[in-house]
Design a protein around this motif. Structure first.
Motif, PDB file in Angstrom:
ATOM      1  N   ASN A  96      66.353  44.608   5.982  1.00 17.78           N
ATOM      2  CA  ASN A  96      67.516  45.961   5.693  1.00 17.78           C
ATOM      3  C   ASN A  96      66.865  46.730   4.932  1.00 17.78           C
ATOM      4  OD1 ASN A  96      69.458  45.540   7.566  1.00 17.78           O
ATOM      5  ND2 ASN A  96      70.093  44.488   5.517  1.00 17.78           N
ATOM      6  N   ALA A  97      65.639  46.545   4.439  1.00 19.87           N
ATOM      7  CA  ALA A  97      64.591  47.082   3.770  1.00 19.87           C
ATOM      8  C   ALA A  97      63.292  47.585   5.105  1.00 19.87           C
ATOM      9  CB  ALA A  97      63.669  46.133   2.758  1.00 19.87           C
ATOM     10  N   GLY A  98      62.966  46.745   6.018  1.00 25.19           N
ATOM     11  CA  GLY A  98      61.998  47.089   6.675  1.00 25.19           C
ATOM     12  C   GLY A  98      61.348  46.577   6.854  1.00 25.19           C
ATOM     13  N   HIS A  99      60.963  45.775   6.148  1.00 23.48           N
ATOM     14  CA  HIS A  99      60.054  44.713   6.440  1.00 23.48           C
ATOM     15  C   HIS A  99      59.926  43.311   7.857  1.00 23.48           C
ATOM     16  CE1 HIS A  99      59.315  45.706   1.705  1.00 23.48           C
ATOM     17  NE2 HIS A  99      60.121  45.003   1.679  1.00 23.48           N
ATOM     18  N   ASP A 100      58.559  43.451   8.450  1.00 26.18           N
ATOM     19  CA  ASP A 100      58.634  41.946   9.249  1.00 26.18           C
ATOM     20  C   ASP A 100      59.235  40.516   8.834  1.00 26.18           C
ATOM     21  OD1 ASP A 100      59.096  44.021  10.818  1.00 26.18           O
ATOM     22  OD2 ASP A 100      56.616  44.355  11.746  1.00 26.18           O
ATOM     23  N   LEU A 101      59.797  39.543   9.355  1.00 30.43           N
ATOM     24  CA  LEU A 101      59.424  38.611   8.741  1.00 30.43           C
ATOM     25  C   LEU A 101      59.788  37.103   9.497  1.00 30.43           C
ATOM     26  CD1 LEU A 101      63.194  38.726   6.799  1.00 30.43           C
ATOM     27  CD2 LEU A 101      60.921  38.662   6.041  1.00 30.43           C
ATOM     28  N   LEU A 102      58.862  36.263   9.344  1.00 25.31           N
ATOM     29  CA  LEU A 102      58.903  35.245  10.486  1.00 25.31           C
ATOM     30  C   LEU A 102      59.104  33.822  10.029  1.00 25.31           C
ATOM     31  CD1 LEU A 102      55.572  34.218  12.218  1.00 25.31           C
ATOM     32  CD2 LEU A 102      56.327  32.309  11.702  1.00 25.31           C
ATOM     33  N   LEU A 103      60.144  33.297  10.643  1.00 27.13           N
ATOM     34  CA  LEU A 103      60.592  31.742  10.759  1.00 27.13           C
ATOM     35  C   LEU A 103      60.072  30.674  10.720  1.00 27.13           C
ATOM     36  CD1 LEU A 103      64.061  32.786  10.729  1.00 27.13           C
ATOM     37  CD2 LEU A 103      62.966  31.260   8.791  1.00 27.13           C
ATOM     38  N   GLU A 104      59.495  29.516  10.405  1.00 27.55           N
ATOM     39  CA  GLU A 104      59.277  28.298  11.160  1.00 27.55           C
ATOM     40  C   GLU A 104      60.151  27.850  11.761  1.00 27.55           C
ATOM     41  OE1 GLU A 104      55.229  26.707  10.633  1.00 27.55           O
ATOM     42  OE2 GLU A 104      54.947  28.147   8.528  1.00 27.55           O
ATOM     43  N   ILE A 105      60.848  27.517  12.573  1.00 30.41           N
ATOM     44  CA  ILE A 105      62.415  26.490  12.731  1.00 30.41           C
ATOM     45  C   ILE A 105      62.334  25.881  14.115  1.00 30.41           C
ATOM     46  CG2 ILE A 105      63.845  28.017  10.896  1.00 30.41           C
ATOM     47  CD1 ILE A 105      64.965  29.181  12.694  1.00 30.41           C
ATOM     48  N   ASP A 106      62.901  24.747  13.963  1.00 32.54           N
ATOM     49  CA  ASP A 106      62.745  23.789  14.771  1.00 32.54           C
ATOM     50  C   ASP A 106      64.230  24.668  16.109  1.00 32.54           C
ATOM     51  OD1 ASP A 106      65.427  23.372  14.313  1.00 32.54           O
ATOM     52  OD2 ASP A 106      65.098  21.523  13.666  1.00 32.54           O
ATOM     53  N   TRP A 107      64.104  24.169  17.638  1.00 27.75           N
ATOM     54  CA  TRP A 107      64.743  24.927  17.808  1.00 27.75           C
ATOM     55  C   TRP A 107      66.014  25.172  18.279  1.00 27.75           C
ATOM     56  CZ3 TRP A 107      68.931  22.962  20.987  1.00 27.75           C
ATOM     57  CH2 TRP A 107      68.318  21.088  20.546  1.00 27.75           C
ATOM     58  N   GLN A 108      67.214  24.180  17.209  1.00 25.11           N
ATOM     59  CA  GLN A 108      68.087  23.565  16.753  1.00 25.11           C
ATOM     60  C   GLN A 108      68.145  25.667  15.897  1.00 25.11           C
ATOM     61  OE1 GLN A 108      66.902  21.114  16.042  1.00 25.11           O
ATOM     62  NE2 GLN A 108      68.513  18.794  16.852  1.00 25.11           N
ATOM     63  N   GLY A 109      67.988  25.354  15.160  1.00 20.99           N
ATOM     64  CA  GLY A 109      67.845  26.557  14.224  1.00 20.99           C
ATOM     65  C   GLY A 109      67.600  27.605  14.656  1.00 20.99           C
ATOM     66  N   ALA A 110      67.047  27.944  15.435  1.00 23.19           N
ATOM     67  CA  ALA A 110      66.554  29.288  16.320  1.00 23.19           C
ATOM     68  C   ALA A 110      67.202  29.878  16.976  1.00 23.19           C
ATOM     69  CB  ALA A 110      65.206  29.290  17.483  1.00 23.19           C
ATOM     70  N   ALA A 111      68.314  28.136  17.301  1.00 19.13           N
ATOM     71  CA  ALA A 111      69.018  29.071  17.932  1.00 19.13           C
ATOM     72  C   ALA A 111      70.620  29.590  17.778  1.00 19.13           C
ATOM     73  CB  ALA A 111      69.617  27.300  19.346  1.00 19.13           C
ATOM     74  N   GLN A 112      70.777  29.091  15.914  1.00 21.99           N
ATOM     75  CA  GLN A 112      71.548  29.670  15.236  1.00 21.99           C
ATOM     76  C   GLN A 112      70.936  30.749  14.470  1.00 21.99           C
ATOM     77  OE1 GLN A 112      72.899  26.514  11.779  1.00 21.99           O
ATOM     78  NE2 GLN A 112      71.056  24.713  13.139  1.00 21.99           N
ATOM     79  N   VAL A 113      69.704  31.212  14.107  1.00 24.87           N
ATOM     80  CA  VAL A 113      69.685  32.285  14.051  1.00 24.87           C
ATOM     81  C   VAL A 113      69.716  33.045  15.147  1.00 24.87           C
ATOM     82  CG1 VAL A 113      67.345  33.601  13.295  1.00 24.87           C
ATOM     83  CG2 VAL A 113      67.564  31.521  12.505  1.00 24.87           C
TER      84      VAL A 113
END
Length: 209
Positions: A96-113
């Motif tokens: 919401n503050a306009g920052h680009d973020l990167l998540l390193e997670i497994d495929w299950q976590g990716a589906a949840q996100v």
């Protein structure tokens, strides 16, 4: 619904253990400082060279379970007896503050996100071959033969879900894979809605002619 161009971009990067995901992400963050790494929580012990608060928030299992019960995690998963989780509030606040973020997670976590942030860009990193992955895991010298075999079995399961991702990169050559990763992040920033917001004054200038 079109995502607000004023919000940051959320990138999700997943891969089997040993595919080179962490090295690629570190190189991307160095090449593009505008992207921030979202630091996850984990109950596992730090590996050599890892720092609390930079690589992960290392917490006890009891603390993790308390956070989980309080609904603090956007996603969480158990991997090889350890638990990992992503803070829901910190992700929303930074985007919401306009920052680009990167998540390193497994495929299950990716589906949840993806359920919470459907416009997140998901990227899967593939090793060049099964044998190459075995060689990389053995070359790290961090795991026993039994653990390596478990990781290889898990890798086959992970790869079976690669088609759920928006992009797939084969890490057969590190520099080439890095350029592919950079190209993906740049293309998303060039989406018309984001560009029209970023260059609103320029579009207004032409509309006045």
């Amino acid at each position: 619904m079109i995502p607000s161009p004023k919000k940051g971009v959320l990138y999700i990067v997943s891969a089997p253990s040993g595919a080179g995901k962490t090295s690629l992400v570190k190189a991307l963050l160095k090449a593009d400082p505008a992207i921030r790494l979202s630091v996850s929580y984990t109950t596992r012990e730090p590996r050599p060279g890892e720092t609390d608060g930079r690589d992960y928030h290392f917490v006890t299992r009891q603390r993790f379970e308390m956070m989980l019960a309080d609904g603090e995690f956007l996603e969480h998963a158990g991997v090889y007896g350890n638990f990992y989780g992503t803070s829901k509030s910190s992700i929303s606040r930074d985007l919401n503050a306009g920052h680009d973020l990167l998540l390193e997670i497994d495929w299950q976590g990716a589906a949840q996100v993806k359920q919470h942030f459907p416009h997140a860009a998901s990227i899967f990193i593939l090793p060049p071959s099964f044998n190459a992955l075995r060689t990389r895991l053995k070359g790290r010298g961090q795991d026993s033969e039994e653990v390596i075999e478990r990781r290889l079995a898990a890798a086959a399961h992970d790869v079976a879900h690669a088609d759920r991702f928006d992009y797939i990169i084969v890490n057969d050559d590190f520099d080439h894979a890095l350029q592919d990763l950079i190209a993906i992040t740049r293309s998303i920033r060039l989406e018309s809605a984001r560009q029209m917001d970023r260059h609103a004054a320029l579009f207004d200038e032409f509309q006045r002619i």
